[in-house]
Design a protein around this motif. Structure first.
Motif, PDB file in Angstrom:
ATOM      1  N   GLY A 196      47.224  51.540  50.622  1.00  0.00           N
ATOM      2  CA  GLY A 196      47.242  51.900  49.213  1.00  0.00           C
ATOM      3  C   GLY A 196      47.976  53.205  48.971  1.00  0.00           C
ATOM      4  N   ILE A 197      47.723  53.772  47.795  1.00  0.00           N
ATOM      5  CA  ILE A 197      48.411  54.995  47.361  1.00  0.00           C
ATOM      6  C   ILE A 197      47.375  56.058  47.003  1.00  0.00           C
ATOM      7  N   ILE A 198      47.652  57.286  47.392  1.00  0.00           N
ATOM      8  CA  ILE A 198      46.878  58.428  46.900  1.00  0.00           C
ATOM      9  C   ILE A 198      47.830  59.278  46.065  1.00  0.00           C
ATOM     10  N   HIS A 199      47.393  59.627  44.865  1.00  0.00           N
ATOM     11  CA  HIS A 199      48.250  60.331  43.906  1.00  0.00           C
ATOM     12  C   HIS A 199      47.718  61.740  43.667  1.00  0.00           C
ATOM     13  N   LEU A 200      48.633  62.633  43.356  1.00  0.00           N
ATOM     14  CA  LEU A 200      48.252  64.015  43.064  1.00  0.00           C
ATOM     15  C   LEU A 200      47.210  64.082  41.948  1.00  0.00           C
ATOM     16  N   HIS A 201      47.320  63.200  40.974  1.00  0.00           N
ATOM     17  CA  HIS A 201      46.362  63.196  39.865  1.00  0.00           C
ATOM     18  C   HIS A 201      44.936  62.925  40.354  1.00  0.00           C
ATOM     19  N   ASP A 202      44.815  62.133  41.415  1.00  0.00           N
ATOM     20  CA  ASP A 202      43.479  61.878  41.980  1.00  0.00           C
ATOM     21  C   ASP A 202      42.860  63.171  42.502  1.00  0.00           C
ATOM     22  N   LEU A 203      43.673  63.970  43.148  1.00  0.00           N
ATOM     23  CA  LEU A 203      43.192  65.233  43.714  1.00  0.00           C
ATOM     24  C   LEU A 203      42.823  66.214  42.613  1.00  0.00           C
TER      25      LEU A 203
END
Length: 324
Positions: free
Chosen positions: A311-318
């Motif tokens: 999957g993807i981890i996005h800066l917005h998640d952090l």
């Protein structure tokens, strides 16, 4: 009319810092066999550390209790005045009592100390006078003597409470190392807030928040755009027919492609993807993903499970989780 007093604020502040810094430096000479024995005793303790004091020393006691509890050493606070009016009942058989006092001669301390000794509990004194009643009564003495308070009248506890605080920190840090208390252990006691999340939140926890965008290497430009738009992460992974990762396409790649004189009808994912994309294993801490994003000046990372795209981890998640 009240007379105005001329004060050089900067000089006063610097003098205060200098006096308290000197008080801390002087503690080095007091790290002796009693300190070592006290640390070893607390590390072996089957009960809790009951920390008591009165006045400003009581406030320092509460901070040391908080530090010990958060680093794996069970501790409770007992106000010296309340102790002699019933709270002494909180002291159990295997507890160690740490009494904090600058003078070691407070009336409440003089009443409390014999009671603790009658209970049979080990008494450790953190005290500013080695010849005081408290120091003479304790099995171990943590010396926090200071030459001068930062208070201009040499009265208000300032240098002395700073010395107590630092001695408490030295005690706690020694216990951390002696017990082998790790960052993982620390996270167990700090599950809330930004600090806790930095210690336990993993990439996997964040990549699960989204569907994993992916296209085939032979997918058309339209299919790529639809996948990026529908997943709303500004990116998609590119896989081959066997499901193996081949590359990545970002919305930036799409814009750059459209700037070229290429017929979009003939474009496939393989034509515009970037190979060797930045990726991170999903069992890694999320804070490590943040460091990678900062290092490469990017806003997304591919999350991998071994050699498989997950999957993807996005800066917005952090940002949303307060890691930044």
């Amino acid at each position: 009319m009240k007379q105005q007093i001329s004060v050089n604020i900067k000089e006063t502040a610097l003098r205060t810092i200098g006096l308290e810094a000197a008080a801390i430096r002087s503690l080095e000479q007091y790290i002796d066999d009693d300190f070592t024995s006290a640390v070893e005793l607390i590390a072996r303790c089957e009960g809790r550390v009951v920390i008591t004091g009165i006045g400003k020393s009581a406030a320092i006691a509460q901070k040391i209790v908080a530090t010990l509890n958060s680093t794996g050493t069970p501790a409770i606070f007992m106000h010296a005045a309340d102790a002699i009016h019933g709270d002494l009942g909180m002291v159990r058989e295997h507890d160690i009592v740490l009494c904090i006092s600058k003078s070691g001669e407070s009336p409440e301390i003089k009443v409390l100390v014999p009671l603790v000794k009658n209970f049979g509990n080990v008494l450790i004194a953190m005290v500013g006078k080695k010849d005081s009643f408290l120091a003479r009564s304790a099995q171990f003495v943590l010396n926090t003597s200071v030459e001068q308070e930062a208070c201009p009248n040499n009265l208000a506890p300032t240098s002395s409470t700073t010395a107590q605080l630092v001695m408490g920190d030295a005690l706690a840090v020694c216990l951390i190392e002696l017990k082998g208390f790790t960052a993982a252990d620390f996270a167990k006691f700090h599950p809330g807030g930004t600090l806790g999340k930095r210690l336990y939140l993993k990439v996997e926890d964040l990549r699960k928040l989204h569907d994993a965008p992916k296209v085939n290497v032979n997918s058309s430009l339209r299919e790529v755009i639809v996948e990026i738009s529908s997943k709303m992460l500004g990116v998609t992974a590119v896989l081959d027919d066997a499901g193996q990762l081949q590359g990545i396409i970002t919305d930036g790649d799409l814009r750059r492609m459209l700037e070229k004189s290429i017929d979009p009808k003939d474009v496939t994912a393989a034509d515009i993807m970037s190979i060797n994309p930045k990726a991170i294993q999903e069992e890694e801490l999320a804070v490590n993903a943040l460091e990678m994003m900062r290092q490469y000046d990017i806003t997304q990372l591919l999350a991998m499970r071994g050699d498989q795209y997950a999957g993807i981890i996005h800066l917005h998640d952090l940002i949303r989780e307060g890691i930044i």
